[in-house]
Design an enzyme around this catalytic site. Structure first.
Site, mmCIF file in Angstrom:
data_model
loop_
_atom_site.group_PDB
_atom_site.id
_atom_site.type_symbol
_atom_site.label_atom_id
_atom_site.label_comp_id
_atom_site.label_asym_id
_atom_site.label_seq_id
_atom_site.Cartn_x
_atom_site.Cartn_y
_atom_site.Cartn_z
ATOM 1 N N HIS A 479 0.863 -1.269 0.117
ATOM 2 C CA HIS A 479 0.184 -0.128 -0.020
ATOM 3 C C HIS A 479 0.794 1.322 -0.022
ATOM 4 O O HIS A 479 0.723 2.190 -0.930
ATOM 5 C CB HIS A 479 -0.985 0.052 1.184
ATOM 6 C CG HIS A 479 -1.610 1.190 1.435
ATOM 7 N ND1 HIS A 479 -3.111 1.414 1.165
ATOM 8 C CD2 HIS A 479 -1.565 2.420 1.863
ATOM 9 C CE1 HIS A 479 -3.490 2.616 1.115
ATOM 10 N NE2 HIS A 479 -2.639 3.203 1.983
ATOM 11 N N GLU A 480 1.766 1.168 1.061
ATOM 12 C CA GLU A 480 2.761 2.427 0.911
ATOM 13 C C GLU A 480 3.634 2.443 -0.179
ATOM 14 O O GLU A 480 4.031 3.727 -0.544
ATOM 15 C CB GLU A 480 3.379 2.566 2.259
ATOM 16 C CG GLU A 480 2.682 2.422 3.736
ATOM 17 C CD GLU A 480 1.692 3.681 3.640
ATOM 18 O OE1 GLU A 480 1.713 4.825 3.058
ATOM 19 O OE2 GLU A 480 0.602 3.398 4.352
ATOM 20 N N HIS A 483 1.828 4.471 -2.839
ATOM 21 C CA HIS A 483 1.886 5.902 -2.666
ATOM 22 C C HIS A 483 3.160 6.317 -3.325
ATOM 23 O O HIS A 483 3.232 7.290 -3.656
ATOM 24 C CB HIS A 483 1.801 6.343 -1.381
ATOM 25 C CG HIS A 483 0.221 6.315 -0.859
ATOM 26 N ND1 HIS A 483 -0.647 6.924 -1.346
ATOM 27 C CD2 HIS A 483 -0.250 5.770 0.405
ATOM 28 C CE1 HIS A 483 -1.831 6.852 -0.593
ATOM 29 N NE2 HIS A 483 -1.528 6.174 0.388
ATOM 30 N N HIS A 486 3.497 6.773 -6.706
ATOM 31 C CA HIS A 486 2.846 7.920 -7.232
ATOM 32 C C HIS A 486 3.751 8.953 -7.088
ATOM 33 O O HIS A 486 3.485 9.893 -7.819
ATOM 34 C CB HIS A 486 1.461 8.124 -6.310
ATOM 35 C CG HIS A 486 0.475 8.881 -7.006
ATOM 36 N ND1 HIS A 486 -0.605 9.310 -6.270
ATOM 37 C CD2 HIS A 486 0.332 9.475 -8.159
ATOM 38 C CE1 HIS A 486 -1.467 10.173 -6.984
ATOM 39 N NE2 HIS A 486 -0.837 10.113 -8.249
#
Length: 695
Positions: A479-480, A483, A486
């Site tokens: 998940h991190e 990010h 991104h």
């Protein structure tokens, strides 16, 4: 020059934050930076930025895009540089000295930004450009930047009268102080509590848990002992596996009481004041509630739209949770337990029920989820999807010896970014997991490569043993890293639109979407290897793990959605309704029919997402809003018949990961998917479309 200013100039010349960094890729020289360097650096940064903004405001030339919007984008570089280093340390490696400085810097930061964001002359220049935007011949990204700049100033109160502006400035400064206090209180409660595990207290706990508990004790200066801390990565596995019901109760109550102990770290009064000031802000800006104000500038647009999504998910999730509750109570009775299922029992008996129904428990797969291998898996997926590669660097300065750094190279063989991974829990780090950056990507005056950080709170292996992750931990890592991608893949011109500078209810799409690859057989078969033998995850265990994924989704969804609904109610009801935080919490949970055996994922006094700052205030729903998109988006790869399909991955890169905030999020999603998201994808992914009995 006076003697005092001469002294200050000498000090500034010796201040590493105010010098050009002679380090690999101009990274922060953490070993040289001391707490006493920050306040002088902030003073200089505030002065520089104010002078830059004044020059834009008083430019005698007629406003144009370059002398106003682009000039604003170029301003504040030193402030961005100093702030990024400071707030990384505040969150990831604080000290009493750093926390004291934080108390001073937070209101100073508000005091600095208030006159800029409420500057009527500057806003007049921006508004003039906004009004004639169609005739300016702007590119798509420039048009988006002008829209976002206008919106940001307008929503900050730049169009208000002087009295309203003065009051807004006071409120902003006070809110900055309160948000800082909230997080310091939470960290204080987490640092002050631990529970020692004697030999008789370890029944049911795995060897790997005990090893991690010993490592945690070592970290806190208690060598030779084993402790449970209030880090979620310590609490949840303890509640899941400890046979000692009395100790489960003790740990659970300490965890859920953080910030609510009536001590110096109590957050109740802080929340009451935050909510009152937020309500006043909304009224000054012409909105009926703070939620209406916050959500106007989001994909959701209105509190009603948010409530509609949450209630749609709540009903089937609650039904599933109640069916699971009855099954857990039957299991207790069957074992001869003469007690009613309580909150501290749920995870323990859910694990037993999962073993029975799916013949699977977390402890069976944990030895295969080695942290280093899961990092490799995250990198490998990024390489296969986006062509980026990762090579560890040992020469880049870091803020703690545990931090690792990788150089990221693009498909073209050129330097793309640096990625910092700070994975282990420690007392100086706030709880949770997050992505941030030390420098954002931009191309305004030449290419600037980003410095991207992932921070987690995993349990460290003891005595040199590797860190083993639970399935939830492994998902958090992906998940991190989503990010992180991104930020790393961002390819925009203007810093304000870089990477994760998007709506809160869109920012979780790249991160949650990336989680899907972590639980795919193609990935686990390669990277899930036993930490002692190196053997691959057996097919049978893999099948059981995949079959068990939807187990306990009623519980997981209920604890999340209830938190999101309470957040929404805090910010839609009058602040006067929540003067007694505990009573308000209880009333709202009764209203939605919250099962007594499940508590909020974040009780109000520890709900840092919404009270440590305002980023997720009225916005905790964002994870679920994004999940509608991420569940639907991954189906695009499944439809292509390859989870690494090059054409789909290229669209994902171009339309979602690299475009930052340079385009409208709905337009970006439709460009990737070819249509709007299909809402039932979320319920299907969580297994909540079937009846409880069928799951």
């Amino acid at each position: 020059m006076s003697e005092t200013s001469a002294e200050a100039e000498v000090q500034n010349l010796a201040n590493p934050l105010l010098k050009a960094w002679q380090t690999p890729l101009e990274t922060p020289p953490f070993a040289e930076i001391k707490p006493e360097h920050f306040l002088p650096a902030f003073e200089q940064a505030f002065a520089d930025h104010s002078a830059e903004v004044a020059a834009i405001t008083h430019d005698p030339a007629l406003p144009d895009f370059d002398n106003t919007i682009t000039a604003l984008e170029r301003s504040g570089k030193l402030l961005s540089k100093v702030s990024a280093v400071f707030y990384d340390l505040v969150s990831a490696h604080s000290s009493p000295a750093i926390l004291e400085i934080d108390k001073e810097v937070s209101p100073r930061m508000a005091r600095h930004w208030n006159p800029i964001m409420m500057n009527a002359v500057l806003f007049g220049r921006i508004a003039m450009l906004h009004e004639k935007r169609a005739s300016l011949g702007l590119t798509g990204e420039q048009m988006r930047l002008l829209e976002r700049t206008y919106t940001r100033f307008h929503r900050s109160g730049a169009g208000l009268d002087d009295a309203a502006k003065a009051r807004m400035a006071e409120i902003n400064e006070r809110l900055a102080h309160l948000g800082t206090s909230f997080s310091h209180h939470l960290l204080g409660d987490e640092q002050e509590w631990s529970m020692e595990l004697g030999e008789d207290d370890r029944a049911g706990l795995s060897d790997t848990f005990v090893a991690a508990a010993k490592a945690a004790a070592e970290e806190r200066g208690m060598p030779g002992k084993a402790i449970v801390t209030l880090s979620r990565s310590s609490v949840e596995p303890f509640l899941q596996s400890s046979d000692r019901r009395d100790l489960r109760e003790k740990v659970y109550k300490a965890f859920t009481a953080r910030g609510d102990n009536g001590n110096a770290n109590d957050n109740n009064a802080t929340i009451v004041e935050i909510l009152s000031l937020r309500e006043e802000t909304a009224k000054i800006l012409g909105f009926p509630t703070y939620a209406a104000y916050r959500l106007e500038d989001s994909m959701a647009k209105t509190p009603e739209a948010v409530r509609g999504l949450l209630e749609r998910v709540w009903k089937p999730a609650r039904a599933r949770a109640l069916a699971d509750r009855d099954a857990l109570q039957a299991l207790i009775t069957e074992e001869g337990g003469n007690f009613t299922l309580a909150s501290w029992d749920w995870r323990y008996y859910a694990e037993k029920l999962r073993q029975r129904r799916a013949n699977f428990d977390d402890s069976a797969i944990k030895p295969y989820l080695v942290l280093d291998h899961m990092i490799e898996a995250a990198f490998d997926c990024a390489t296969r999807l986006f062509g980026v590669t990762f090579e560890e660097r040992k020469d880049v300065p870091v803020w703690h010896p545990d931090v690792r750094v990788w150089e990221v190279t693009g498909r073209d063989g050129k330097h793309k970014a640096l990625f910092y991974g700070d994975y282990f829990a420690r007392p100086s780090k706030r709880s949770g997991a997050w992505m941030t950056s030390l420098r954002d990507q931009q191309k305004l005056d030449g290419a600037v490569a980003p410095l991207v950080i992932n921070v987690c709170n995993f349990a460290k292996g003891a005595d040199g043993a590797p860190s083993l992750l639970s399935p939830d931990d492994a998902r958090t890592l992906f998940h991190e890293f989503g990010h992180g991608l991104h930020g790393m893949l961002s390819d925009v011109t203007y810093p304000s639109l870089s990477g994760t500078s998007v709506f809160t209810d869109f920012v979780e799409l790249p991160s949650q979407l990336y989680e899907h690859w972590q639980e795919r057989p193609e990935v686990l078969q390669r990277f899930a290897r036993h930490y002692q033998t190196g053997e691959a995850l057996p097919d049978d265990l893999l099948k059981r793990f995949l079959a068990a994924r939807k187990f306990n989704q009623g519980f997981a969804t209920v604890e999340f959605v209830s938190s999101a609904l309470v957040d929404l109610e805090f910010h839609t009801q009058p602040a006067a309704a929540s003067r007694d935080i505990r009573a308000f919490e209880q009333k709202e949970l009764e209203k939605i029919g919250m099962p007594a055996e499940i508590s909020l994922r974040h009780r109000p006094t520890q709900f840092g997402h919404i009270f440590s700052g305002d980023h997720y205030a009225s916005g905790y729903y964002s994870y679920m809003w994004s999940e509608v998109m991420d569940a639907d988006a991954f189906v695009a790869f499944e439809e292509a018949g390859d989870i690494f399909d090059p054409a789909t991955a290229k669209r994902l890169h171009d339309d979602i990961y690299s475009s930052g905030g340079s385009r409208d999020p709905e337009e970006a999603y439709v460009a990737f998917r070819g249509r709007e998201p299909e809402p039932d994808a979320l319920l299907r992914r969580r297994g909540l479309l079937e009846t409880p009995e069928a799951a």
